[in-house]
Structure formats: C-alpha cells, structure tokens
Design a protein around this motif. Structure first.
Motif, PDB file in Angstrom:
ATOM      1  N   GLU A  53      44.900  33.197  34.872  1.00 49.94           N
ATOM      2  CA  GLU A  53      45.607  33.636  36.076  1.00 49.94           C
ATOM      3  C   GLU A  53      45.875  35.139  36.052  1.00 49.94           C
ATOM      4  O   GLU A  53      45.747  35.807  37.074  1.00 49.94           O
ATOM      5  N   SER A  54      46.202  35.668  34.892  1.00 48.39           N
ATOM      6  CA  SER A  54      46.445  37.101  34.769  1.00 48.39           C
ATOM      7  C   SER A  54      45.159  37.902  34.950  1.00 48.39           C
ATOM      8  O   SER A  54      45.130  38.892  35.688  1.00 48.39           O
ATOM      9  N   LYS A  57      43.795  37.174  38.661  1.00 50.53           N
ATOM     10  CA  LYS A  57      44.752  37.398  39.754  1.00 50.53           C
ATOM     11  C   LYS A  57      44.751  36.226  40.739  1.00 50.53           C
ATOM     12  O   LYS A  57      44.640  36.393  41.955  1.00 50.53           O
ATOM     13  N   THR A  58      44.866  35.007  40.167  1.00 51.36           N
ATOM     14  CA  THR A  58      44.849  33.792  40.975  1.00 51.36           C
ATOM     15  C   THR A  58      45.735  32.742  40.332  1.00 51.36           C
ATOM     16  O   THR A  58      46.157  32.901  39.192  1.00 51.36           O
ATOM     17  N   CYS A 108      36.208  34.419  35.634  1.00 49.86           N
ATOM     18  CA  CYS A 108      36.891  33.843  36.789  1.00 49.86           C
ATOM     19  C   CYS A 108      36.076  32.770  37.512  1.00 49.86           C
ATOM     20  O   CYS A 108      36.644  31.901  38.163  1.00 49.86           O
TER      21      CYS A 108
END
Length: 148
Positions: A53-54, A57-58, A108
């Motif tokens: 997530e870091s 960015k999700t 990602c």
C-alpha cells in the motif's frame, strides 16, 4: 467444572479486549480474524499489506489479501521465520534476507513478484538451502493443486 469456567472467562476477557478495537472495514475484520487464528500469518500479512500500500499508493481489498499471489509472499515470510527460529540454515538470516528480497521486488501489478524473486534468486537459494527446499515444495504443491 471450575477449569471450564476459568477457561470460558479467560476467553470472554480476551474477546472483550479485542472488542474495544472494533473493525471499521472488511479488511480490518479479515485481519482481526486472521490474527486470532494464525498470528504469525497475520503479522506478515499486515507487514506485506503495508509495504504494498505504501509503495503503490493504494488500498488492498479482501480479494487481493486472500489471493494465492499474496498468500505465497506471506508464506515465504512465515517459512523464513520458522527456519530461523529452528536454526535450520547454518548461515542464518533467512528472514532478514527474505524481507530484503520482498521489499526490493514489490510490484503494484503483480503481488507475487516478491515470491517469484525469492524462488529464482540463485544466491539466496544457495545460502538458504533448507528454506529454498520448503518454498520450492510449497510452490510445487500450489501449482499442482491448480491443475486438479
């Protein structure tokens, strides 16, 4: 009879302590349930989730957290800790090296990229032979189960 009552009270106390931190999302509930059933898996699920997530960015959803790709990375981390704890690889540092490979290979669009990196890293597999056998066996079992 008193042992049963004591056990029941201990269980209720544990659940009431957890109830103070009521899950706000489906993902929180999933992690809370996992923590009660498999705390080591939950620890690495939370760590890998936070790293993805870091980096990306999700926010990950339940389907992603419970996917085979995500589970394979978590299993590599759990197995690494176990190998270290049992002292199976003479070189030691299985978990540290696995964490470094996982962190360096977060992708990602492919949650299993770190797992693939661990399986394919020649130097890693040479250094951590017992862990390598465990992970390659895990991969073979998972692959064969998909074929059936």
């Amino acid at each position: 009879m008193m042992k049963k009552i004591g056990l029941l009270l201990a269980t209720l106390t544990a659940f009431s302590a957890q109830a103070d931190v009521f899950p706000k999302t489906e993902v929180d509930a999933y992690l809370m349930a996992m923590h009660s059933m498999a705390p080591v898996n939950a620890k690495y699920t939370i760590q890998y989730k936070a790293a993805v997530e870091s980096s990306c960015k999700t926010k990950l959803n339940i389907e992603q957290l419970s996917s085979r790709d995500f589970a394979n990375v978590v299993q590599a981390l759990v197995s690494s800790e176990t190998v270290d704890r049992l002292g199976l690889d003479a070189s030691g540092g299985s978990l540290t090296d696995t964490l470094q490979l996982v962190g360096a290979n977060i992708n990602c669009s492919d949650l299993s990229a770190p797992y693939k990196a661990v399986l394919s890293d020649v130097e890693f597999n040479k250094k951590h032979q017992h862990l390598s056998k465990v992970l390659h066996t895990w991969d073979q079992v998972v692959t064969e189960s998909q074929l059936n």
